[in-house]
Design a protein around this motif. Structure first.
Motif, PDB file in Angstrom:
ATOM      1  N   TYR A 123      42.293  26.783  45.476  1.00  0.00           N
ATOM      2  CA  TYR A 123      41.081  26.795  46.308  1.00  0.00           C
ATOM      3  C   TYR A 123      41.323  27.589  47.594  1.00  0.00           C
ATOM      4  O   TYR A 123      40.476  28.380  48.016  1.00  0.00           O
ATOM      5  CB  TYR A 123      40.669  25.366  46.644  1.00  0.00           C
ATOM      6  CG  TYR A 123      39.395  25.269  47.462  1.00  0.00           C
ATOM      7  CD1 TYR A 123      38.173  25.040  46.846  1.00  0.00           C
ATOM      8  CD2 TYR A 123      39.407  25.431  48.847  1.00  0.00           C
ATOM      9  CE1 TYR A 123      36.996  24.970  47.585  1.00  0.00           C
ATOM     10  CE2 TYR A 123      38.248  25.363  49.583  1.00  0.00           C
ATOM     11  CZ  TYR A 123      37.046  25.129  48.951  1.00  0.00           C
ATOM     12  OH  TYR A 123      35.882  25.080  49.691  1.00  0.00           O
ATOM     13  N   ASN A 124      42.474  27.381  48.217  1.00  0.00           N
ATOM     14  CA  ASN A 124      42.767  28.041  49.498  1.00  0.00           C
ATOM     15  C   ASN A 124      42.932  29.557  49.367  1.00  0.00           C
ATOM     16  O   ASN A 124      42.947  30.265  50.374  1.00  0.00           O
ATOM     17  CB  ASN A 124      44.026  27.438  50.118  1.00  0.00           C
ATOM     18  CG  ASN A 124      43.783  26.038  50.645  1.00  0.00           C
ATOM     19  OD1 ASN A 124      42.662  25.672  51.000  1.00  0.00           O
ATOM     20  ND2 ASN A 124      44.837  25.232  50.689  1.00  0.00           N
ATOM     21  N   GLN A 125      43.053  30.056  48.131  1.00  0.00           N
ATOM     22  CA  GLN A 125      43.148  31.497  47.933  1.00  0.00           C
ATOM     23  C   GLN A 125      41.780  32.172  47.938  1.00  0.00           C
ATOM     24  O   GLN A 125      41.695  33.390  48.054  1.00  0.00           O
ATOM     25  CB  GLN A 125      43.848  31.789  46.604  1.00  0.00           C
ATOM     26  CG  GLN A 125      45.309  31.355  46.561  1.00  0.00           C
ATOM     27  CD  GLN A 125      45.942  31.561  45.194  1.00  0.00           C
ATOM     28  OE1 GLN A 125      45.533  32.434  44.435  1.00  0.00           O
ATOM     29  NE2 GLN A 125      46.935  30.752  44.873  1.00  0.00           N
ATOM     30  N   THR A 182      30.268  28.233  48.978  1.00  0.00           N
ATOM     31  CA  THR A 182      29.931  26.823  48.838  1.00  0.00           C
ATOM     32  C   THR A 182      31.093  26.167  48.112  1.00  0.00           C
ATOM     33  O   THR A 182      31.697  26.775  47.216  1.00  0.00           O
ATOM     34  CB  THR A 182      28.631  26.601  48.037  1.00  0.00           C
ATOM     35  OG1 THR A 182      28.793  27.093  46.712  1.00  0.00           O
ATOM     36  CG2 THR A 182      27.450  27.294  48.698  1.00  0.00           C
ATOM     37  N   VAL A 183      31.410  24.946  48.496  1.00  0.00           N
ATOM     38  CA  VAL A 183      32.523  24.232  47.873  1.00  0.00           C
ATOM     39  C   VAL A 183      32.281  24.066  46.379  1.00  0.00           C
ATOM     40  O   VAL A 183      33.175  24.273  45.561  1.00  0.00           O
ATOM     41  CB  VAL A 183      32.718  22.857  48.551  1.00  0.00           C
ATOM     42  CG1 VAL A 183      33.773  22.042  47.806  1.00  0.00           C
ATOM     43  CG2 VAL A 183      33.109  23.034  50.011  1.00  0.00           C
ATOM     44  N   SER A 184      31.046  23.717  46.016  1.00  0.00           N
ATOM     45  CA  SER A 184      30.736  23.474  44.605  1.00  0.00           C
ATOM     46  C   SER A 184      30.883  24.743  43.765  1.00  0.00           C
ATOM     47  O   SER A 184      31.313  24.684  42.611  1.00  0.00           O
ATOM     48  CB  SER A 184      29.323  22.905  44.454  1.00  0.00           C
ATOM     49  OG  SER A 184      28.364  23.776  45.026  1.00  0.00           O
ATOM     50  N   VAL A 189      24.803  29.310  45.995  1.00  0.00           N
ATOM     51  CA  VAL A 189      25.474  28.900  44.762  1.00  0.00           C
ATOM     52  C   VAL A 189      25.114  29.860  43.627  1.00  0.00           C
ATOM     53  O   VAL A 189      25.980  30.301  42.865  1.00  0.00           O
ATOM     54  CB  VAL A 189      25.099  27.456  44.377  1.00  0.00           C
ATOM     55  CG1 VAL A 189      25.662  27.111  43.002  1.00  0.00           C
ATOM     56  CG2 VAL A 189      25.623  26.481  45.416  1.00  0.00           C
ATOM     57  N   VAL A 190      23.824  30.191  43.520  1.00  0.00           N
ATOM     58  CA  VAL A 190      23.368  31.092  42.455  1.00  0.00           C
ATOM     59  C   VAL A 190      24.040  32.452  42.590  1.00  0.00           C
ATOM     60  O   VAL A 190      24.568  33.010  41.617  1.00  0.00           O
ATOM     61  CB  VAL A 190      21.834  31.249  42.486  1.00  0.00           C
ATOM     62  CG1 VAL A 190      21.392  32.352  41.534  1.00  0.00           C
ATOM     63  CG2 VAL A 190      21.157  29.939  42.108  1.00  0.00           C
ATOM     64  N   ILE A 191      24.035  33.000  43.803  1.00  0.00           N
ATOM     65  CA  ILE A 191      24.612  34.325  44.025  1.00  0.00           C
ATOM     66  C   ILE A 191      26.126  34.310  43.783  1.00  0.00           C
ATOM     67  O   ILE A 191      26.701  35.270  43.264  1.00  0.00           O
ATOM     68  CB  ILE A 191      24.277  34.817  45.444  1.00  0.00           C
ATOM     69  CG1 ILE A 191      22.774  35.136  45.543  1.00  0.00           C
ATOM     70  CG2 ILE A 191      25.097  36.050  45.811  1.00  0.00           C
ATOM     71  CD1 ILE A 191      22.309  35.513  46.931  1.00  0.00           C
TER      72      ILE A 191
END
Length: 312
Positions: free
Chosen positions: A171-173, A180-182, A221-223
């Motif tokens: 994740y950190n990369q 967005t996190v999700s 999120v979509v993009i």
């Protein structure tokens, strides 16, 4: 079977206008975490809150050595603030959650249990929302995301998630600024578990997520995950072209046979319809271009103004 007893748990919460509920949040977390027989830390990220959230975080850190604090030098928004907390979390297991007590701390043991079973990330989902307005906006959010744009993502997921160290390292990369996190967790994939929890009402105040913020989150999120809007525009353009050609033939025949003079209403309706479609298309294209521009500048994802207890 591997020994999980000495593995450290990090709980990361983002704070914005949360000074009033910080004590209750920390007390609830301590009550749960002290029963789990694991070393732990609570990382509170102040997203440049205009109230006394940072002062209160430092006060709690003085009382409880497990409470760590990070304050950013401007308001970056929850998604980046959470990413800042994840980047500074030292735990073998990292639990992220909202700081307003809507995500129940009592679910943390279940998240950790699922991670110990070998999952890399554990999602929490809930169909319960605070009120009718939130329920409606949430339904529209997930309907547009999963049904209209066909984004493959876990529906009705909450911010509360559990991750192991391997997942956090990946994740950190991810360095994109428009995040967005999700969307990032969805892109990473890996071994996944889902648990159903009962989302709670806010401890105090009202949600900082307005309808327009939810809409903007949906667009991001979509993009981030799909080119569906661009494909949608192409398909819509083709459909409109076919309909327009058919209508043109129909009105041409009517004009030749019935000698009908085109009316003002039909002209205005056509202008409004095609004008709105063009604006919609340009809006999506503009968002893609704006995101590309933000990324190519390669600016820092976040800037930390001050930390407290972080190295303890």
């Amino acid at each position: 079977m591997s020994d999980h007893t000495n593995k450290r748990i990090s709980v990361v919460c983002t704070i914005y206008r949360g000074a009033e509920e910080l004590s209750a949040l920390v007390e609830s977390l301590l009550l749960v975490l002290k029963e789990m027989n694991h070393p732990f830390e609570i990382v509170l990220v102040d997203d440049y809150s205009p109230d006394e959230s940072w002062k209160r975080i430092k006060e709690l850190g003085t009382i409880h050595k497990e409470v760590k604090g990070i304050t950013l030098n401007r308001n970056f928004g929850q998604q980046i603030a959470m990413s800042a907390g994840i980047a500074h979390a030292n735990g073998d297991y990292v639990v992220i959650m909202d700081g307003d007590l809507q995500n129940p701390p009592s679910a943390i043991p279940l998240l950790i249990s699922k991670l110990k079973e070998g999952n890399d990330i554990v999602y929490t989902v809930s169909n319960k929302r605070n009120n009718f307005k939130d329920a409606l906006s949430s339904y529209l959010f997930w309907f547009v995301l999963t049904k209209l744009f066909k984004v493959r993502i876990i529906k009705n997921q909450l911010m509360m998630k559990g991750m192991n160290r391997s997942f956090v390292s990946i994740y950190n990369q991810y360095s994109e600024i428009n995040r967005t996190v999700s969307a990032i967790t969805n892109d990473i994939g890996m071994r996944t578990a889902i648990i159903q929890i009962e989302n709670q009402k806010r401890y105090s105040g009202k949600s900082n997520y307005t309808f327009f913020k939810r809409f903007n989150l949906m667009v991001e999120v979509v993009i981030s995950l799909s080119a569906a809007p661009l494909n949608f525009m192409i398909y819509l353009g083709m459909i409109i072209f076919v309909v327009t050609m058919a209508a043109s033939v129909y009105y041409l025949v009517k004009y030749l046979i019935d000698d009908i003079v085109p009316g003002f209403t039909s002209i205005m309706l056509a202008l409004f319809f095609f004008g709105s479609i063009i604006i919609l298309m340009l809006g999506f294209i503009g968002r893609y271009l704006a995101n590309i521009y933000s990324e190519v500048r390669r600016r820092p994802l976040f800037n930390v103004q001050e930390t407290y207890n972080l190295n303890n």
